[in-house]
Structures are given as structure tokens and as C-alpha cells.
Design a protein around this motif. Structure first.
Motif, PDB file in Angstrom:
ATOM      1  N   UNK A  73      35.729  -4.860 -22.109  1.00  0.00           N
ATOM      2  CA  UNK A  73      35.224  -4.052 -23.266  1.00  0.00           C
ATOM      3  C   UNK A  73      34.322  -4.760 -24.332  1.00  0.00           C
ATOM      4  N   UNK A  74      33.385  -3.899 -24.626  1.00  0.00           N
ATOM      5  CA  UNK A  74      32.186  -4.469 -25.498  1.00  0.00           C
ATOM      6  C   UNK A  74      32.637  -4.420 -26.876  1.00  0.00           C
ATOM      7  N   UNK A  75      33.445  -5.381 -27.475  1.00  0.00           N
ATOM      8  CA  UNK A  75      33.882  -5.314 -28.774  1.00  0.00           C
ATOM      9  C   UNK A  75      33.153  -6.315 -29.798  1.00  0.00           C
ATOM     10  N   UNK A  76      32.922  -6.039 -30.954  1.00  0.00           N
ATOM     11  CA  UNK A  76      32.322  -6.556 -31.997  1.00  0.00           C
ATOM     12  C   UNK A  76      32.854  -7.419 -32.840  1.00  0.00           C
ATOM     13  N   UNK A  77      32.219  -8.429 -33.431  1.00  0.00           N
ATOM     14  CA  UNK A  77      32.547  -9.284 -34.360  1.00  0.00           C
ATOM     15  C   UNK A  77      31.584  -9.063 -35.558  1.00  0.00           C
ATOM     16  N   UNK A  78      31.990  -8.558 -36.634  1.00  0.00           N
ATOM     17  CA  UNK A  78      30.774  -8.205 -37.558  1.00  0.00           C
ATOM     18  C   UNK A  78      31.253  -8.743 -39.131  1.00  0.00           C
ATOM     19  N   UNK A  79      29.858  -8.966 -39.516  1.00  0.00           N
ATOM     20  CA  UNK A  79      29.866  -9.628 -40.707  1.00  0.00           C
ATOM     21  C   UNK A  79      28.894  -8.605 -41.728  1.00  0.00           C
ATOM     22  N   UNK A  80      29.444  -8.233 -42.924  1.00  0.00           N
ATOM     23  CA  UNK A  80      28.205  -7.645 -43.741  1.00  0.00           C
ATOM     24  C   UNK A  80      28.531  -8.031 -45.311  1.00  0.00           C
ATOM     25  N   UNK A  81      27.428  -7.889 -46.025  1.00  0.00           N
ATOM     26  CA  UNK A  81      27.496  -8.305 -47.513  1.00  0.00           C
ATOM     27  C   UNK A  81      27.080  -7.153 -48.236  1.00  0.00           C
ATOM     28  N   UNK A  82      27.066  -6.030 -47.830  1.00  0.00           N
ATOM     29  CA  UNK A  82      26.292  -4.673 -48.657  1.00  0.00           C
ATOM     30  C   UNK A  82      25.057  -4.710 -48.717  1.00  0.00           C
ATOM     31  N   UNK A  83      24.297  -5.581 -47.994  1.00  0.00           N
ATOM     32  CA  UNK A  83      22.839  -5.678 -47.747  1.00  0.00           C
ATOM     33  C   UNK A  83      22.447  -5.523 -46.539  1.00  0.00           C
ATOM     34  N   UNK A  84      23.112  -6.276 -45.534  1.00  0.00           N
ATOM     35  CA  UNK A  84      22.687  -6.423 -44.206  1.00  0.00           C
ATOM     36  C   UNK A  84      24.235  -6.464 -43.242  1.00  0.00           C
ATOM     37  N   UNK A  85      24.089  -5.908 -41.913  1.00  0.00           N
ATOM     38  CA  UNK A  85      25.477  -6.076 -41.121  1.00  0.00           C
ATOM     39  C   UNK A  85      24.915  -6.846 -39.835  1.00  0.00           C
ATOM     40  N   UNK A  86      25.694  -7.749 -39.448  1.00  0.00           N
ATOM     41  CA  UNK A  86      25.414  -8.490 -38.151  1.00  0.00           C
ATOM     42  C   UNK A  86      26.493  -8.436 -37.106  1.00  0.00           C
ATOM     43  N   UNK A  87      26.124  -7.972 -35.819  1.00  0.00           N
ATOM     44  CA  UNK A  87      27.109  -7.839 -34.993  1.00  0.00           C
ATOM     45  C   UNK A  87      27.121  -8.763 -33.740  1.00  0.00           C
ATOM     46  N   UNK A  88      28.189  -9.349 -33.142  1.00  0.00           N
ATOM     47  CA  UNK A  88      28.102 -10.324 -32.125  1.00  0.00           C
ATOM     48  C   UNK A  88      29.269  -9.766 -31.178  1.00  0.00           C
ATOM     49  N   UNK A  89      28.889  -9.834 -29.861  1.00  0.00           N
ATOM     50  CA  UNK A  89      29.944  -9.740 -28.754  1.00  0.00           C
ATOM     51  C   UNK A  89      31.200 -10.629 -28.933  1.00  0.00           C
ATOM     52  N   UNK A  90      32.104  -9.944 -29.240  1.00  0.00           N
ATOM     53  CA  UNK A  90      33.493 -10.924 -28.974  1.00  0.00           C
ATOM     54  C   UNK A  90      33.628 -11.667 -27.752  1.00  0.00           C
ATOM     55  N   UNK A  91      33.175 -11.266 -26.564  1.00  0.00           N
ATOM     56  CA  UNK A  91      33.620 -11.996 -25.369  1.00  0.00           C
ATOM     57  C   UNK A  91      32.454 -13.105 -24.978  1.00  0.00           C
ATOM     58  N   UNK A  92      31.105 -12.707 -25.616  1.00  0.00           N
ATOM     59  CA  UNK A  92      30.082 -13.884 -25.103  1.00  0.00           C
ATOM     60  C   UNK A  92      29.480 -14.431 -26.308  1.00  0.00           C
ATOM     61  N   UNK A  93      29.582 -13.790 -27.514  1.00  0.00           N
ATOM     62  CA  UNK A  93      28.815 -14.209 -28.551  1.00  0.00           C
ATOM     63  C   UNK A  93      27.438 -13.777 -28.579  1.00  0.00           C
ATOM     64  N   UNK A  94      26.927 -12.654 -27.744  1.00  0.00           N
ATOM     65  CA  UNK A  94      25.473 -12.275 -27.708  1.00  0.00           C
ATOM     66  C   UNK A  94      25.238 -11.497 -29.203  1.00  0.00           C
ATOM     67  N   UNK A  95      24.302 -11.537 -29.627  1.00  0.00           N
ATOM     68  CA  UNK A  95      23.836 -10.947 -30.920  1.00  0.00           C
ATOM     69  C   UNK A  95      23.563  -9.506 -30.549  1.00  0.00           C
ATOM     70  N   UNK A  96      24.279  -8.505 -30.933  1.00  0.00           N
ATOM     71  CA  UNK A  96      24.262  -7.046 -30.688  1.00  0.00           C
ATOM     72  C   UNK A  96      23.534  -6.059 -31.641  1.00  0.00           C
ATOM     73  N   UNK A  97      23.773  -6.590 -32.798  1.00  0.00           N
ATOM     74  CA  UNK A  97      22.942  -5.641 -33.796  1.00  0.00           C
ATOM     75  C   UNK A  97      22.631  -6.180 -34.949  1.00  0.00           C
ATOM     76  N   UNK A  98      21.608  -5.927 -35.677  1.00  0.00           N
ATOM     77  CA  UNK A  98      21.213  -6.236 -37.106  1.00  0.00           C
ATOM     78  C   UNK A  98      20.768  -5.146 -37.653  1.00  0.00           C
ATOM     79  N   UNK A  99      21.649  -4.596 -38.613  1.00  0.00           N
ATOM     80  CA  UNK A  99      21.642  -3.475 -39.753  1.00  0.00           C
ATOM     81  C   UNK A  99      21.367  -3.590 -41.091  1.00  0.00           C
ATOM     82  N   UNK A 100      20.418  -2.861 -41.726  1.00  0.00           N
ATOM     83  CA  UNK A 100      20.433  -2.864 -42.961  1.00  0.00           C
ATOM     84  C   UNK A 100      21.483  -1.695 -43.374  1.00  0.00           C
TER      85      UNK A 100
END
Length: 763
Positions: A29-56
Motif C-alpha cells: 500500500x502506498x501510504x504517506x508520512x506527511x508534515x506541513x506548516x501552513x505554508x508547504x506540505x511534504x510527503x514521504x512513502x511510509x514503506x521506503x522513505x521515497x519523497x512523494x510530493x512537495x505541495x504549497x
């Protein structure tokens, strides 16, 4: 039959659900570990640590393509007897992530295939910066005792999508930018399509901006390394038109150490604006660093005669071809002229270093000429390469120079043939050896104290190298020993300076890390077309936008004659008509180079000046002299001012005749490559003085007049709501108008080839 089919369908669906929810070796399952601070949001694959997305967060814009290549977030190079072994995330059997707090993710990889040490692990900490669209990235490699790690590539940001109307701005020396970098990268021959820049070195500060120029948003990538450790920054293009950004970090090779964790973080973020916005953002950090607080210029340690330089003459050869034209130039300008002097030395240029003495015209003649020029107020710095030794010189063998040369990872020297006429090579000496520091100090001592020069131009100064020679006494491989030892070198040289004499050190290129060590920096991108042609890059004052008030920059290849030829080179390649005039069709190129220098805050320079140019190229020389006089009346802005964005104005463009030519006469005799390029006819730059006044430098290279219509809000520049406006020309400041309630309207006609500074004064 229908019932049986239904039962089979139900069983198949159940199996699919079983695999989806419980998992198997081939499906996750492609699940994400995500952090965001109200400005940007970063997501990483929970299974591998691959960088998945970088959103404003504001508009959910993702900088990654929806289908992006999966690339390891890091790579590590191990030195082994069989060669280099590289591992990445896929080699780890174990991966864990921890959300340390709302803004911090800790990613850990362990249980590596092919790594015997069970303690070996890689930890990446990604932290969002509070209230800013920025994130910091730090890596730690643990359990490495007994291993030799030569490089750690981190972070690797892959799958960056095309931002549209894309521009890439890089502080390559002074600074350059290119439109459509993917197209430029695709034209690179070879399998790997890559731009790479070394820091500290040709990359003068640690920030790159990739942005959409029409919609004004972009990707901000940087490092916050305040100690100038050696690293490389790169952008690479793959076959699917995806961009990948990488930082290559170089540890010192130490088998006794059990951990490598750089003393800095990578910075990844978004921004709204263009390259100037990115430069301003970086300036907020850079101006607080030690190199800024210890800047020689900012601390009043640079000689006044350097600061007061109105014009540099960059000539080559004996004093009659260098100092005598400088005297005439100073008489015409009636302001301080200083000399940047090449080919004064007794050896052939680019192959005989460091056998500089005695000067080629003889000791007595040289000293008398130097004293004569100094009596007329002309200061001269002489060329001495600060890291090269000719491998065919007598001293190379006699002084055992090879032992103190830079060695690469395989024990080879960094040897290069610069001289196309003699084909003799130069080898890079290691700054980390006391031998080389003592050698170059003695050369500088002789140039300044015996031959009475006003200082030394240290060619290739703002460079750094990795050296793997264990006998040199510095850390092996990476580190920041090169810069530290350059600081020790300049300290040694200055300890020999005579008292009560203006003596200074200049160097090639610019770099934040060298601000405490050099008095002046040679910046040549204003003449980029002259040495690089139309290569798809445009010069920009990136370095000045960050550090202008901390550094004196000068230099220009701008010339009106064919470049000279060293009289010590083979006679068969010498031009038949030395110092011949360049075709008058290239005059606009000369004016353009000078205009850029003026509005970008450089001390102006003319190369290969000869007295006959006053009558043969009157228009161009008059332009240069006028420019120097206007600049001299606005030093509070153009020497000491802080860079600001110029007010919006519609500029004129024209296709100009351009010349690309060597800095010295070419081997074939035909040194000029002609091409055409569209260029601005009106140039501008805005500078804020220490007393909170604004100077807007304007330089026209047009043969026609141009209407200037500027509407400026005082709030945009932190000015008082009421004040007055002056125009500064070669005669000084003249009142133009007043302004009230924060609205500044400036309307006047800029005359053909006019140079001026619009001065806005608070009241």
C-alpha cells in the motif's frame, strides 16, 4: 453455470482485497508520512522513505509530476580496493519513520544488504521551518568505522515537473540565468545531461532558483553551511524530461570515525517571485554569517585608494604598454585610475609559473616605471596565479613541487594545458601544504617590497579542490581545509606588507567565503558574450544582490582592439597586426558591457586600452569616461549601497552585432567569431544607501532618446512618504522634483547614451 461464475468472481475479489490490505512481497500500500506548516506540505512513502510530493498549502500546487520516477533520497560512495561501491535506499531491508513533532520527520534505513556492520544505518531528518515555506534536510550516516566514504549525495529531489516559462538562476561566479533549462540540458552531448557547480568555488553562494518567470513562483534550493565545506550542486535531466536536484557532500576520509553528519543542512522550499526574490531570501541568512561580519570592505580594512578607484585599466606587457597609457587615461578622466597588470613577469604566461622574477623588462626599468606611476596617483596590482606550477619549469624539479601538488582519489595530479601556443601544462598546488603557502608568500613579498607594486592579483583565488594526499597534513578528501588555509596564506602575505602604503589583494571570481580575505573581486560576466558567445545563459548580478555592500567587485573584458599576444610565446602564431581595432560594428557590445558594470555596482574596467582609441573610438571612450564620472558622484549607492529591485519600466531592445574572441590573440589569427543577439538598450539598477536614500542607476546605449516614466511607492523601498528627487550626472546632483504622501512620479527624457543616477532623498 452463472452461480459458479459469480462464486469465482467473489473469490477473486476477496483475494485482491486480501493482498491489498494484508500485503505480499510484490504489493504494498502506498501510504504517506506527511508534515506541513501552513505554508508547504511534504510527503514521504511510509514503506521506503521515497519523497512523494512537495505541495504549497495555499493552492495545493505540487512541484512533482503526478507520475514521478522513484529515486533514492540519498546515495553513498564507499572506497574499496576493487573501486567505488555505491549504496542507496533499495539496499536497506529495514525502514522506519518517526514523526518527531508536527513539523519534523525522522527517516531511518538499516539492515543493509552487502554491509557487514550491523550498526550501519542512515538517518535523514526533515524539518519544516516555522511560518516559512522552507524545510531543512540533514543526513547522518552511522556505524562507518573502518569504512572509507568519499561522497554522500543528499538530498536527491527527483521528478521536478516543468514549472512553465521556466528559468534557472545560479550564482555561477557573479550570476547567470537561462530560460528553458530542460531544453538546454537536453542539448548536452553524452549520456548524462547535467549542470554541476562546485562550492566553495565557481558557485559563489549556496542558493539556486528554478522558477516560472511569468507567474512568479518557484523552487528554492540552498544550504546553510556557514563553514564552507566542499560540496557540489547539480541539476540533471532524464529521458522523461524530469529534473533532479542533488547536493553531493564530501566527507573527510577517516576510518576511525564512526559517524558522518554534515555540520549544515540542505534547504528546500518554495517562493513567490523570481531570482531577485530568491537572492533577497538568501541574503537574510547570508548577511548574518561570519564572512559578512568579517568582510574586509565592511570593516574598513580595504585601502582608500582601492575604494576610490574610478576606473581600472587592464593591460598586458611591459610598463610602456601598461603604465604609460594609464597615465594618459587618468589625465583625461581626472579621477583615480588603477592598473590590473598581466604579462609583466619574466616567464611565459600560462606555462612558466611561478618563475615570475625578474620582470621581463628588467628590475631597474620596472621599479622606476612603478614609482613614476605612483607619483601620479596610479596604483598597480600584478598578476600571480595563486595555485599553479608549470611542470616544465626548472623549479618544478628543483623544488620537488610534485610532492605538494593536489592529488585526486587515485593519486593523480590536477594537470591542465591552458597555453594553446606552447602546449606546456600547469599543475594545481595544494593550499593545505605549508610549503605552498610559504612559496606564494615569498613571491608576494618580492612583488610588493622589492618591485614596489601595490598588491597582487591572485588568479584562480576563489577556487577549492579536494586533495587525497595523506602526506600534506590536512584532512584527506573533503572538508573545509582549503578555505582555512587560504585565510592563513593571506594572513602571511599581509604580515609582509610595508607600513603606510596602500597595498591590497584581489582575486579571480567572487565568493561569500572569501569576503574576509580579499580586498577586491574580479567579476567578468558583464562580458559573458565576449568569452562564451550566445550559449543560452544571461548574466545577472546574483552575487551583488546578496553581498554588494560587503565586497568591492570590478572587471570587464570590454575592449575595442584585438586581444594581445605574449611576446614570449612562439613567434609563428603572433598576429601580423597587433592591437588592431575591432570592427566598429561591435561598439554597442562595448557600451553594453560598460552599462551593465555601472548599474550592477562594479568598478568599471577597460581592457587593452591604448591612447589612439581617444581619436579612433571617440564615442566609446567618451561613454566610458562619462560613466566613471557619474559613478564617482554616486559612490554611496554604487560602491556601498544595498541591492534593491529596480522600479518597473518598459525597456527597449535591439539586435546587436556581437563578437566572441579569446582574451588573447587566437592561434589561427582569426580571433573573432561574429554573431547577433538581442539586448537591452536601457539598463537600470537600484541601490539603497546607509542613510536610507535610494539611487536608481540608469545607462542608455541607445542612439535615440527615451522617455522615462516611473511611478514608485515609497513603502516599496522603506522611504519616508515625503522627499525630493535629484538627478546625478557627471557634474553632480541637480534637483528634479519633490514627492508627497508616498507617491513618487519621475518623468524625464533620457538622452542618447546618457548615464545618470536618480536620487530619492527622504525629508
Amino acid at each position: 453455470m452463472k452461480t459458479i461464475k459469480n462464486r469465482i468472481y467473489i473469490v477473486l475479489c476477496s483475494c485482491m482485497l486480501f493482498y491489498c490490505f494484508l500485503g505480499c512481497d510484490n504489493i504494498k500500500i502506498r501510504q504517506s508520512a506527511t508534515v506541513e506548516n501552513g505554508k508547504i506540505e511534504l510527503s514521504f512513502d511510509k514503506n521506503s522513505g521515497a519523497f512523494q510530493s512537495f505541495k504549497t498549502v495555499s493552492n495545493s500546487y505540487d512541484f512533482f509530476d503526478s507520475i514521478k520516477p522513484t529515486e533514492s533520497l540519498w546515495k553513498i560512495d564507499f572506497l574499496q580496493t576493487s573501486g567505488v561501491k555505491t549504496i542507496e535506499m533499495s539496499a536497506a531491508s529495514g525502514f522506519q519513520f518517526l514523526k518527531q513533532d508536527a513539523h519534523t520527520l525522522v527517516l531511518t534505513w538499516n539492515n543493509f544488504k552487502g554491509i557487514d556492520n550491523q550498526k550501519f544505518k542512515v538517518i535523514a531528518t526533515v524539518k519544516l521551518i516555522e511560518n516559512k515555506p522552507l524545510s531543512s534536510w540533514k543526513i547522518s550516516v552511522e556505524g562507518i568505522e573502518g569504512e572509507k566514504i568519499s561522497r554522500v549525495v543528499f538530498p536527491i529531489i527527483s521528478g521536478i515537473k516543468d514549472l512553465g516559462d521556466e528559468n534557472l538562476a545560479v550564482p555561477y561566479w557573479m550570476g547567470v540565468k537561462t530560460k528553458n533549462p530542460r531544453n538546454s540540458l537536453s542539448k548536452i552531448e553524452g549520456k548524462e545531461k547535467k549542470y554541476e557547480w562546485q562550492y566553495p568555488g565557481r558557485m559563489s553562494l549556496q542558493c539556486i532558483a528554478l522558477y516560472n518567470d511569468s507567474e512568479k513562483f518557484g523552487l528554492y534550493t540552498a544550504c546553510n553551511d556557514s563553514l564552507a565545506y566542499r560540496k557540489d550542486f547539480s541539476y540533471t535531466l532524464d529521458g522523461s524530461n524530469n529534473l533532479t536536484y542533488k547536493v553531493s557532500n564530501y566527507p573527510s576520509i577517516d576510518e576511525k570515525s564512526d559517524i558522518y553528519s554534515p555540520k549544515y543542512e540542505a534547504i528546500i522550499g518554495s517562493f513567490k517571485g523570481d531570482w531577485i526574490t530568491a537572492a533577497e531570501q538568501y541574503r537574510e541568512w547570508g548577511s548574518k554569517q561570519k564572512w559578512s561580519s568579517e568582510s574586509r570592505f565592511k570593516n574598513g580594512l580595504t585601502p582608500k585608494s582601492l575604494e576610490e578607484t574610478a576606473l581600472w585599466e587592464w593591460n598586458r606587457g611591459k610598463s610602456i604598454n601598461v603604465l604609460e597609457p594609464a597615465k594618459s587615461l587618468k589625465q583625461k578622466l581626472n579621477l583615480p585610475v588603477n592598473v590590473f597588470w598581466h604579462w609583466w613577469h619574466g616567464c611565459s604566461y600560462d606555462d612558466g609559473f611561478p618563475e615570475y622574477f625578474p620582470p621581463r623588462e628588467g628590475e631597474e626599468s620596472f621599479i622606476l616605471a612603478m614609482r613614476s606611476a605612483q607619483k601620479e596617483g596610479i596604483k598597480s596590482i600584478v598578476y600571480m596565479n595563486q595555485m599553479q606550477w608549470g611542470t616544465e619549469t626548472e623549479s618544478w624539479q628543483k623544488e620537488n613541487a610534485l610532492s605538494y601538488a593536489v592529488k585526486d582519489i587515485n593519486g593523480n595530479t590536477n594537470t591542465h594545458t591552458y597555453n594553446i601556443f606552447t602546449n606546456k601544462s600547469l599543475t594545481t598546488m595544494c593550499m593545505g601544504t605549508q610549503f605552498w603557502k610559504d612559496k606564494y608568500t615569498s613571491l608576494s613579498d618580492e612583488a610588493i617590497n622589492t618591485y614596489q607594486t601595490n598588491g597582487v592579483y591572485m588568479d584562480q583565488a576563489c577556487f577549492s579542490f579536494l586533495c587525497y594526499d595523506k602526506t600534506h597534513g590536512h584532512p584527506v578528501g573533503g572538508g573545509n581545509y582549503w578555505l582555512k588555509n587560504f585565510g592563513k596564506l593571506t594572513e602571511q602575505i599581509r604580515s609582509k606588507f610595508p607600513e603606510n602604503k596602500d597595498v591590497f589583494l584581489a582575486g579571480e571570481g567572487v565568493s561569500e567565503a572569501w569576503l574576509p580575505y580579499l580586498d577586491a573581486f574580479l567579476t567578468l560576466q558583464v562580458s559573458m558574450e565576449r568569452y562564451a558567445g550566445d550559449n543560452g545563459w544571461e548574466p545577472i548580478p546574483f552575487f551583488q544582490a546578496v553581498y554588494h555592500q560587503y565586497a568591492i567587485t570590478y572587471g570587464n573584458y570590454s575592449s575595442l582592439i584585438v586581444p594581445p599576444y605574449d611576446e614570449l610565446w612562439p613567434k609563428e602564431y603572433a598576429p601580423k597586426n597587433p592591437l588592431a581595432l575591432l570592427d566598429e560594428s561591435y561598439s554597442k557590445q562595448f557600451l553594453m558591457e560598460q552599462a551593465r558594470s555601472f548599474v550592477w555596482g562594479l568598478q568599471p574596467t577597460i581592457s587593452n586600452y591604448q591612447n589612439f582609441l581617444v581619436s579612433k573610438r571617440t564615442k566609446e571612450i567618451d561613454y566610458l569616461l562619462n560613466l566613471a564620472r557619474v559613478r564617482n558622484n554616486g559612490l554611496k549607492y554604487l560602491l556601498r549601497g544595498k541591492f534593491f529591485r529596480s522600479p518597473k519600466m518598459i525597456t527597449k531592445e535591439k539586435t546587436l552585432d556581437m563578437s566572441r574572441l579569446s582574451i588573447y590573440a587566437g592561434k589561427t589569427g582569426n580571433t573573432v567569431t561574429a554573431f547577433k543577439k538581442t539586448a537591452d538598450l536601457i539598463y537600470s539598477g537600484a541601490w539603497k544607501s546607509d542613510d536610507n536614500q535610494l539611487g536608481i542607476a540608469l545607462a542608455s546605449i541607445s542612439d535615440d532618446s527615451y522617455q522615462i516614466d516611473l511611478s514608485i511607492s515609497s513603502d516599496d523601498y522603506g522611504l519616508n512618504p515625503n522627499g525630493r528627487v535629484n538627478i546625478i550626472n557627471e557634474d553632480g546632483a541637480k534637483f528634479m522634483t519633490t514627492y508627497e504622501e508616498g507617491k513618487i512620479d519621475i518623468n524625464f527624457t533620457l538622452q542618447p547614451r546618457q548615464i545618470c543616477i536618480i536620487e530619492i532623498i527622504n525629508e
